[in-house]
Design an enzyme around this catalytic site. Structure first.
Site, PDB file in Angstrom:
ATOM      1  N   LYS A   8      44.729  37.866  41.321  1.00 50.61           N
ATOM      2  CA  LYS A   8      45.512  37.453  42.495  1.00 50.61           C
ATOM      3  C   LYS A   8      44.691  36.449  43.291  1.00 50.61           C
ATOM      4  O   LYS A   8      43.459  36.367  43.192  1.00 50.61           O
ATOM      5  CB  LYS A   8      45.901  38.646  43.370  1.00 50.61           C
ATOM      6  CG  LYS A   8      44.731  39.485  43.909  1.00 50.61           C
ATOM      7  CD  LYS A   8      44.050  38.917  45.135  1.00 50.61           C
ATOM      8  CE  LYS A   8      42.901  39.793  45.635  1.00 50.61           C
ATOM      9  NZ  LYS A   8      42.043  39.109  46.645  1.00 50.61           N
ATOM     10  N   PRO A  92      36.589  37.066  36.245  1.00 49.29           N
ATOM     11  CA  PRO A  92      35.198  37.331  36.629  1.00 49.29           C
ATOM     12  C   PRO A  92      35.113  38.362  37.753  1.00 49.29           C
ATOM     13  O   PRO A  92      36.033  38.504  38.561  1.00 49.29           O
ATOM     14  CB  PRO A  92      34.690  35.963  37.091  1.00 49.29           C
ATOM     15  CG  PRO A  92      35.916  35.211  37.486  1.00 49.29           C
ATOM     16  CD  PRO A  92      37.008  35.692  36.584  1.00 49.29           C
ATOM     17  N   SER A  93      34.004  39.090  37.784  1.00 52.94           N
ATOM     18  CA  SER A  93      33.781  40.054  38.859  1.00 52.94           C
ATOM     19  C   SER A  93      33.125  39.351  40.037  1.00 52.94           C
ATOM     20  O   SER A  93      32.569  38.260  39.901  1.00 52.94           O
ATOM     21  CB  SER A  93      32.904  41.209  38.367  1.00 52.94           C
ATOM     22  OG  SER A  93      31.646  40.722  37.934  1.00 52.94           O
ATOM     23  N   ALA A  95      34.491  37.907  42.452  1.00 51.39           N
ATOM     24  CA  ALA A  95      35.149  36.613  42.635  1.00 51.39           C
ATOM     25  C   ALA A  95      36.170  36.615  43.761  1.00 51.39           C
ATOM     26  O   ALA A  95      36.599  35.564  44.212  1.00 51.39           O
ATOM     27  CB  ALA A  95      35.827  36.197  41.326  1.00 51.39           C
ATOM     28  N   GLY A  96      36.614  37.808  44.192  1.00 50.50           N
ATOM     29  CA  GLY A  96      37.664  37.875  45.202  1.00 50.50           C
ATOM     30  C   GLY A  96      39.055  37.743  44.617  1.00 50.50           C
ATOM     31  O   GLY A  96      40.011  37.479  45.339  1.00 50.50           O
ATOM     32  N   GLY A  99      40.120  41.491  40.044  1.00 50.27           N
ATOM     33  CA  GLY A  99      40.158  41.823  38.625  1.00 50.27           C
ATOM     34  C   GLY A  99      40.052  43.310  38.348  1.00 50.27           C
ATOM     35  O   GLY A  99      40.843  43.877  37.580  1.00 50.27           O
ATOM     36  N   GLY A 100      39.081  43.975  38.963  1.00 56.99           N
ATOM     37  CA  GLY A 100      38.925  45.410  38.763  1.00 56.99           C
ATOM     38  C   GLY A 100      40.099  46.197  39.311  1.00 56.99           C
ATOM     39  O   GLY A 100      40.542  47.189  38.713  1.00 56.99           O
ATOM     40  N   ASP A 134      43.043  46.839  47.760  1.00 52.71           N
ATOM     41  CA  ASP A 134      43.906  45.814  47.175  1.00 52.71           C
ATOM     42  C   ASP A 134      44.477  46.228  45.822  1.00 52.71           C
ATOM     43  O   ASP A 134      45.064  45.414  45.116  1.00 52.71           O
ATOM     44  CB  ASP A 134      43.189  44.465  47.074  1.00 52.71           C
ATOM     45  CG  ASP A 134      41.976  44.501  46.151  1.00 52.71           C
ATOM     46  OD1 ASP A 134      41.577  45.601  45.729  1.00 52.71           O
ATOM     47  OD2 ASP A 134      41.414  43.423  45.876  1.00 52.71           O
TER      48      ASP A 134
END
Length: 272
Positions: A8, A92-93, A95-96, A99-100, A134
């Site tokens: 996102k 990527p982690s 990154a804002g 992803g997780g 989030d």
């Protein structure tokens, strides 16, 4: 079953205040984008759930992975067979881009379907919130305005079809805790974000901001340099997403990114 957890972007991120428990109150517009991980789920006869992570993206200790935490959260409410999960990371982690969180919420919705648990969207969102502020956005996975700590969601009518999307992340990992610790005193936005994103994208530069930028850019000047370069290359709008460290650009035409193609940079080019 195979699902594709997507990232996102935050179209603006305003810090509106702080709760008595220390959590910051936010106002942001979430935009799901077509940058995805791959998550395979298979029921098994094994004694325990198994998670295999590939893709070369650092995700921390396996037992702390949000995918397994999502499985454990569901097991507190329902009984279902062991699950073998294979997660191929591309997002990527640090990154804002969530992803997780996306991996976790897609795990919830996939197991709900795979095992016929019958959980409603609202119930899945409530479970997702226990995993991260989030995470709920990825249950419905539609553009939405987020308020509160990001979990109070309102559907957002937003059409960016045809825009080219560029994402650049330098080799910097910014933890959410670091970003919030450094927040500068800021004046909350006076205009609701729904009204701001309803304006033409070319006007967003003057009204949509990320309140983490003023505190993070001085400590990580490469972020400011990338944002300036995206505008110099012709972006209609550029911003850091979430608490960083990825920046994105929206443009009517593809950007010529030769100056940003570096071995240690994550670079994504796509179309909305």
């Amino acid at each position: 079953m195979i699902v594709y957890p997507n990232a996102k972007l935050n179209l603006g991120l305003f810090v509106m205040g702080r709760r008595s428990d220390g959590y910051h109150l936010l106002e942001t517009a979430f935009l799901p984008i077509p940058l995805c991980d791959t998550l395979e789920l298979e029921l098994s006869d094994a004694a325990e759930d198994e998670l295999i992570v590939t893709g070369g993206v650092e995700t921390g200790a396996l037992q702390d992975n949000l995918v397994l935490r999502a499985v454990r959260a569901l097991r507190q409410l329902h009984s279902f067979p062991s699950v073998c999960l294979r997660l191929t990371k591309l997002i990527p982690s640090g990154a804002g881009m969530g992803g997780g969180s996306a991996d976790a919420s897609f795990t919830l919705t996939a197991i709900n379907e795979l095992c016929s648990l019958g959980l409603s969207t609202e119930e899945l969102e409530a479970i997702a919130l226990t995993l991260g502020a989030d995470c709920p956005i990825f249950v419905r996975n539609q553009p939405a305005v987020g308020r509160g700590i990001g979990e109070v969601l309102t559907p957002l009518a937003l059409d960016l079809k045809g825009y080219h999307l560029t994402i650049v992340k330098p080799p910097i990992h910014i933890s959410t805790a670091e970003a919030f610790r450094g927040l500068l005193p800021l004046k909350p936005a006076e205009t609701p974000i729904e009204e701001l994103v309803a304006r033409p994208v070319a006007e967003w530069r003057d009204c949509l901001f990320n309140d983490f930028e003023p505190s993070l850019f001085p400590h990580h000047p490469v972020l400011s340099e990338i944002k300036d370069e995206l505008y110099a290359l012709g972006a209609d709008f550029a911003l850091m997403t979430g608490s960083g460290a990825a920046l994105y650009a929206l443009s009517r035409q593809p950007l010529q990114l030769d100056s940003l193609r570096r071995a240690d940079y994550f670079l994504y080019e796509g179309k909305l």
